[in-house]
Design a protein around this motif. Structure first.
Motif, PDB file in Angstrom:
ATOM      1  N   UNK A  29      12.811  26.371  79.529  1.00 53.23           N
ATOM      2  CA  UNK A  29      13.381  26.300  78.183  1.00 53.23           C
ATOM      3  C   UNK A  29      12.255  26.182  77.160  1.00 53.23           C
ATOM      4  N   UNK A  30      12.577  26.571  75.913  1.00 51.52           N
ATOM      5  CA  UNK A  30      11.581  26.596  74.845  1.00 51.52           C
ATOM      6  C   UNK A  30      12.159  25.958  73.586  1.00 51.52           C
ATOM      7  N   UNK A  31      11.257  25.463  72.727  1.00 50.79           N
ATOM      8  CA  UNK A  31      11.654  24.882  71.447  1.00 50.79           C
ATOM      9  C   UNK A  31      11.107  25.787  70.362  1.00 50.79           C
ATOM     10  N   UNK A  32      11.997  26.334  69.534  1.00 52.59           N
ATOM     11  CA  UNK A  32      11.630  27.321  68.524  1.00 52.59           C
ATOM     12  C   UNK A  32      11.808  26.748  67.119  1.00 52.59           C
ATOM     13  N   UNK A  33      10.851  27.070  66.234  1.00 52.59           N
ATOM     14  CA  UNK A  33      10.943  26.658  64.835  1.00 52.59           C
ATOM     15  C   UNK A  33      10.486  27.790  63.930  1.00 52.59           C
ATOM     16  N   UNK A  34      10.992  27.769  62.690  1.00 52.31           N
ATOM     17  CA  UNK A  34      10.565  28.732  61.695  1.00 52.31           C
ATOM     18  C   UNK A  34       9.380  28.206  60.903  1.00 52.31           C
ATOM     19  N   UNK A  35       8.601  29.105  60.314  1.00 49.80           N
ATOM     20  CA  UNK A  35       7.469  28.700  59.482  1.00 49.80           C
ATOM     21  C   UNK A  35       7.929  28.203  58.117  1.00 49.80           C
ATOM     22  N   UNK A  36       9.099  28.634  57.688  1.00 53.62           N
ATOM     23  CA  UNK A  36       9.701  28.142  56.450  1.00 53.62           C
ATOM     24  C   UNK A  36      10.477  26.876  56.825  1.00 53.62           C
ATOM     25  N   UNK A  37       9.761  25.781  57.042  1.00 55.73           N
ATOM     26  CA  UNK A  37      10.248  24.637  57.805  1.00 55.73           C
ATOM     27  C   UNK A  37      11.522  24.004  57.244  1.00 55.73           C
ATOM     28  N   UNK A  38      11.659  23.940  55.930  1.00 59.24           N
ATOM     29  CA  UNK A  38      12.834  23.287  55.356  1.00 59.24           C
ATOM     30  C   UNK A  38      13.993  24.249  55.134  1.00 59.24           C
ATOM     31  N   UNK A  39      13.810  25.500  55.484  1.00 66.69           N
ATOM     32  CA  UNK A  39      14.866  26.506  55.291  1.00 66.69           C
ATOM     33  C   UNK A  39      15.040  27.351  56.545  1.00 66.69           C
ATOM     34  N   UNK A  40      14.935  26.707  57.693  1.00 65.70           N
ATOM     35  CA  UNK A  40      15.019  27.425  58.962  1.00 65.70           C
ATOM     36  C   UNK A  40      16.046  26.756  59.868  1.00 65.70           C
ATOM     37  N   UNK A  41      17.023  27.528  60.286  1.00 62.67           N
ATOM     38  CA  UNK A  41      17.989  27.046  61.273  1.00 62.67           C
ATOM     39  C   UNK A  41      17.403  27.327  62.644  1.00 62.67           C
ATOM     40  N   UNK A  42      16.901  26.289  63.291  1.00 62.25           N
ATOM     41  CA  UNK A  42      16.153  26.492  64.526  1.00 62.25           C
ATOM     42  C   UNK A  42      16.508  25.433  65.558  1.00 62.25           C
ATOM     43  N   UNK A  43      15.620  25.208  66.520  1.00 62.60           N
ATOM     44  CA  UNK A  43      15.926  24.291  67.622  1.00 62.60           C
ATOM     45  C   UNK A  43      16.209  22.871  67.160  1.00 62.60           C
ATOM     46  N   UNK A  44      15.776  22.512  65.966  1.00 62.59           N
ATOM     47  CA  UNK A  44      16.087  21.181  65.449  1.00 62.59           C
ATOM     48  C   UNK A  44      17.579  21.035  65.168  1.00 62.59           C
ATOM     49  N   UNK A  45      18.283  22.167  65.043  1.00 63.81           N
ATOM     50  CA  UNK A  45      19.725  22.147  64.819  1.00 63.81           C
ATOM     51  C   UNK A  45      20.507  22.357  66.111  1.00 63.81           C
ATOM     52  N   UNK A  46      20.097  23.362  66.913  1.00 65.70           N
ATOM     53  CA  UNK A  46      20.940  23.755  68.051  1.00 65.70           C
ATOM     54  C   UNK A  46      20.259  23.649  69.406  1.00 65.70           C
ATOM     55  N   UNK A  47      19.047  23.144  69.465  1.00 67.67           N
ATOM     56  CA  UNK A  47      18.454  22.797  70.746  1.00 67.67           C
ATOM     57  C   UNK A  47      17.584  23.863  71.384  1.00 67.67           C
ATOM     58  N   UNK A  48      17.542  23.806  72.702  1.00 67.34           N
ATOM     59  CA  UNK A  48      16.587  24.597  73.475  1.00 67.34           C
ATOM     60  C   UNK A  48      17.013  26.060  73.615  1.00 67.34           C
TER      61      UNK A  48
END
Length: 514
Positions: free
Chosen positions: A454-473
């Protein structure tokens, strides 16, 4: 003694034997002669085409690792050389219309088959629909995504239309059956930290059809409206549909956490296994800032701020006065704005005297309200103080790895429930509140060993990115590939004759930090 004209030495008293043998020989000679005739009539260029296609096909068979597929070489031989199956029957038709129409059909089918294999096993073009990776990748970028780097997945829904993803004219563009279990062919390497990765949206397994193209995915809708409301109100939410893994929406993010890592975020700074990770070159956060003059459209364009991302606080307005304590270096009667900025954009505004004061938005107010800081952060309800800027708790969030065994506890069940139930196929796994035990496949379980990475993904536009911080691995079977180059780029806020085409981005690297 009777003599025979047969060239073979047939016994004198076996007239029937001689007759039968001659008959079989005539049939054999007829087929062999016809086969040889067909081979002689084949042009050299067609032999060359057959040879090239065969090399590619057999290389693909070897790559697949299934030599039973080589039997289709006989079909290729007939298509290119022997011609016993009348694929080109229409060429001999007396009808000009039939010949004309079928020539187009033949070309289209051939092209679709070629596109199918290229898109499935080599690479594919994708469009960036959102700003989650700006300024590394921009909304309106069209990318060529290489599927061979990590190894392409064997299509799990093999019967699908190759030029669209999951819908065609308002209907599914694929058949649910037959389906194939997940299998990935050998690639050049595995996903590395910092890679920009295209993947299928993990939480997109169940979708409300009218919200599939929006940030409000099904789990959030259920949290907000309830499952019964969504199913009953088709006018608002549409049909509830299950999507196979490879037909789920395509997302593109940066891989910041790899299998087995512990990840946490402290005041926007990323830590992997306790070590600080530098920000990507073009990372940006939301800021509020006061300016010496109103920003014009040309100012925003020059800085690279999208019109939709720029919020304005009018001088002496209530909202402007509310943020004044954080912008004390500027008078309250100046304009203030909120927008995502990179360090380079901030430096430019400071250098030309435009920026008077600045504060990071997360320092002014948490991304979530204090009473609901955990409302939408993954795993929902795990820790009340997890936000986008401060995430993972004191120890960090452990990312599952293939073969890793974890102890199942009431504290971590919510974290790994979706992995076990939705991604690894144990749909009957659940936590029994009464006994405080986890049950998997009908049996109590105190540990679990993961089948996938499994991987953890994030966007570079950190405060405007729906990423693993919302929906997980992101499970390994959802990985599609990595973007290599920007094929074309179009600014959705500009007209054709006002800079809509971003010429300076064409054929640029889509992963400049690697």
């Amino acid at each position: 003694m009777l003599k025979t004209d047969s060239p073979r030495n047939i016994p004198e008293n076996c007239y029937l034997c001689g007759y039968m043998e001659n008959s079989d020989n005539k049939e054999e000679k007829g087929f062999v002669a016809d086969f040889r005739r067909r081979l002689k009539e084949v042009k050299t260029t067609r032999w060359i085409r057959f040879g090239l296609v065969s090399i590619v096909f057999l290389a693909w068979v070897a790559w697949m690792g299934d030599w039973w597929l080589a039997i289709f070489e006989l079909l290729l031989f007939d298509i290119y050389i022997s011609g016993y199956i009348p694929f080109t029957w229409w060429k001999k038709s007396k009808s000009k219309v039939t010949r004309s129409v079928m020539s187009w059909v033949d070309a289209i089918v051939y092209a679709l088959v070629l596109v199918y294999f290229v898109f499935a096993f080599v690479g594919q073009n994708y469009q960036i629909p959102s700003s989650s990776l700006e300024k590394t990748l921009l909304t309106g970028d069209y990318l060529w995504v290489n599927k061979m780097v990590y190894g392409p997945r064997v299509p799990m829904t093999p019967v699908h239309f190759p030029l669209v993803h999951n819908t065609l004219l308002g209907h599914k563009s694929y058949l649910d059956k037959p389906s194939v279990e997940y299998r990935r062919l050998k690639g050049l390497r595995s996903v590395e930290e910092g890679d920009i990765v295209v993947f299928n949206f993990p939480a997109g397994d169940t979708v409300a059809s009218k919200f599939e193209e929006t940030p409000m995915y099904y789990d959030l809708l259920v949290k907000q409206y309830g499952r019964d409301k969504i199913k009953a109100d088709k006018a608002t939410f549409g049909d509830v549909i299950y999507r196979p893994v490879d037909r789920r929406q395509n997302f593109v993010k940066r891989a910041v956490g790899l299998p087995g890592n512990r990840i946490k975020i402290v005041n926007d700074t990323l830590y992997i296994d306790g070590n600080v990770r530098p920000f990507p070159k073009n990372v940006q956060f939301n800021y509020v800032f006061a300016t010496s003059r109103p920003l014009t459209t040309d100012d925003a364009r020059s800085l690279g701020i999208a019109e939709a991302d720029l919020g304005t606080f009018e001088p002496m307005s209530a909202s402007r006065i509310n943020i004044q304590p954080f912008l004390s270096d500027a008078p309250a009667d100046t304009y203030a704005y909120m927008a995502p900025l990179t360090s380079d954009m901030i430096s430019r505004m400071k250098a030309d005297g435009t920026m008077l004061a600045i504060a990071k938005f997360n320092d002014i107010a948490p991304y979530f309200s204090a009473e609901g800081a955990n409302s939408y952060a993954f795993p929902f309800g795990e820790d009340a103080d997890w936000t986008l800027a401060n995430y993972g708790g004191a120890e960090g969030l452990l990312i599952p790895a293939k073969g890793m065994t974890i102890e199942l506890t009431p504290a971590n069940w919510r974290t790994y429930e979706r992995c076990i139930r939705n991604y690894e196929g144990h749909s009957d796994a659940y936590f029994d509140i009464a006994t405080e035990k986890v049950y998997i496949d009908g049996k109590p379980a105190t540990t679990y060993t993961f089948d996938m990475d499994y991987y953890f993904m994030m966007g570079d536009n950190r405060d405007n990115s729906q990423d693993s911080r919302f929906w997980g691995f992101v499970p390994e079977d959802h990985i599609v590939g990595t973007p290599m180059i920007v094929l074309a780029s179009f600014d959705r806020e500009r007209s054709l004759f006002d800079g809509k085409i971003r010429w300076n981005r064409i054929l640029r690297s889509a992963n400049p930090d690697k």
